[in-house]
Scaffold this active site. Structure first.
Site, short mmCIF file in Angstrom:
data_model
loop_
_atom_site.label_atom_id
_atom_site.label_comp_id
_atom_site.label_asym_id
_atom_site.label_seq_id
_atom_site.Cartn_x
_atom_site.Cartn_y
_atom_site.Cartn_z
N TYR A 301 0.83 -1.21 0.00
CA TYR A 301 0.00 0.00 0.00
C TYR A 301 0.86 1.26 0.00
CZ TYR A 301 -3.73 -3.16 1.66
OH TYR A 301 -4.63 -4.18 1.80
N GLU A 374 -20.48 1.07 21.33
CA GLU A 374 -21.52 1.26 20.31
C GLU A 374 -22.23 2.61 20.44
OE1 GLU A 374 -23.76 -2.33 21.04
OE2 GLU A 374 -22.92 -3.28 19.25
#
Ligand SMILES: [Zn+2]
Ligand SMILES: [Zn+2]
Length: 392
Positions: A301, A374
């Site tokens: 990458y 969350e």
């Protein structure tokens, strides 16, 4: 009263958590994100979003058209899991042996689907087209998932002008967006050095060319490259992470294999370091009578580069979000293939903290106990929505 985007994101946040848990329960490894892709496509279609499946493998695209049809921004999420045996003990733990969403890509998908849902309700008002990009295989490290999607036209029809994405991180506390202009993540190259000497009896080293002795010199030379041959002002990591040779205490072996990683934040330095290793190591091995073959992994990458102007605008957008703080950080020496999208369409990649010390959510990404807070996923969804509704 008109609802704010935060209200709308909050109203949909239970659904985002539900999606995240569904994906978490059924994690899929790089290039095998079949069920995940199906769930994504169905969700987008439910929201009346034009959807393309099977882009560059399991990739999925969603498109909403804005008032200015000539300008398109891309929002990107990755969707693959890791070969990790989950140990969180969560009720929605992975049902797949040794496969786990230990990097949070389950949350990335859920947050972007949440943003797609909210934006679909505002399709008439969007200033730009918005392309939702769900990519496979971020964890692969070589070919990855962005490149096959780009080759398959993910950034065309309509042409994407700017790309934005975010990653949740277990090392950053909740309540924080962490961001940086310029290079934010490294190019993660890896090298392999095969040393060939001449084996023999352990008691008669003078009659051999000991590849272990030579390998030792090579490791010292590798570690000297940063301090003696490269600019001291540019970050560089060279780590030898694997050494293999020999079978028994009284046999000098024929061969030795060294493997390691190189991390750079600058494409010129990256070339320079690889070229230095490529010339120095074989000639050093030769001077000891051995040979060394150097190779680098193909297709590693590139540097993840945040366009300074666009990133400043993103910082402005994120700074207005109540309850969140924007922190400018140092670069991270990990790699990301969002870099390939950013090479084609300048934009910004940033981090959302999901580490909650109170709740004991203190495991870093890739840990078998990693999970996210969350309650903070809505701030990822909101960031996508606010960026997408900005006039680019
Ligand atoms: Zn990861
Ligand atoms: Zn990741």
């Amino acid at each position: 009263m008109k609802m704010s985007f935060l209200d709308e994101v909050e109203a949909y946040s239970n659904k985002v958590i539900e999606i995240r848990r569904m994906i978490h329960r059924n994690p899929e490894l790089s290039y095998h994100e079949f069920e995940t892709a199906k769930l994504i496509a169905e969700q987008l279609e439910n929201d009346g979003i034009e959807t393309r499946r099977g882009v560059g493998g399991t990739g999925v695209l969603g498109i909403l058209y804005g008032k200015n049809r000539d300008r398109t921004i891309g929002l990107r999420a990755d969707m693959d899991a890791l070969p990790v045996q989950e140990q969180t003990g969560l009720p929605f733990s992975s049902k797949n042996e040794r496969v786990m969403h230990a990097c949070g890509h389950d949350s990335h998908v859920a947050m972007l689907l949440g943003a797609a849902h909210v934006l679909a309700q505002h399709r008439e008002e969007l200033p730009n087209n918005v392309k939702f990009i769900f990519q496979p295989a971020e964890e692969d490290g070589g070919e990855g998932g962005a490149l096959p999607m780009i080759r398959d036209g993910a950034l065309e029809n309509p042409h994407v002008d700017h790309i934005f994405g975010l990653h949740i991180v277990g090392d950053v506390p909740v309540g924080i967006y962490a961001i940086k202009t310029g290079a934010i993540m490294a190019a993660p190259d890896s090298f392999r050095i095969e040393v060939e000497g001449k084996g023999g009896h352990g008691s008669l080293p003078d009659q051999t060319i000991d590849p272990i002795y030579v390998g030792n010199q090579l490791i010292s030379a590798l570690y000297g490259i940063r301090s003696r041959y490269m600019s001291q002002t540019k970050p560089l990591v060279i780590s030898v992470c694997s050494v293999h040779s020999g079978t028994k205490d009284n046999i000098i072996p024929d061969k030795l294999l060294l493997e390691g990683t190189i991390r750079t934040l600058d494409e010129d330095l990256r070339k320079e370091v690889k070229s230095k290793i490529g010339t120095m190591i074989p000639s050093l091995a030769n001077s000891f009578g051995a040979s060394a073959k150097v190779s680098f992994m193909d297709n590693a990458y590139p540097v993840t580069y945040n366009d300074p102007e666009i990133t400043k605008r993103v910082i402005g957008i994120l700074s207005k979000i109540d309850g969140m703080k924007v922190v400018e950080i140092e670069a991270v020496m990990g790699g990301e293939d969002v870099s390939r999208f950013l090479q084609k369409a300048p934009g910004t990649y940033y981090f959302l903290g999901t580490r909650n010390d109170k709740e004991g959510l203190i495991y870093s990404n890739h840990n078998s106990k990693f999970t996210s807070d969350e309650d903070y996923l809505k701030f990822g969804t909101l960031a996508h929505v606010l960026i997408a509704t900005n006039n680019w």
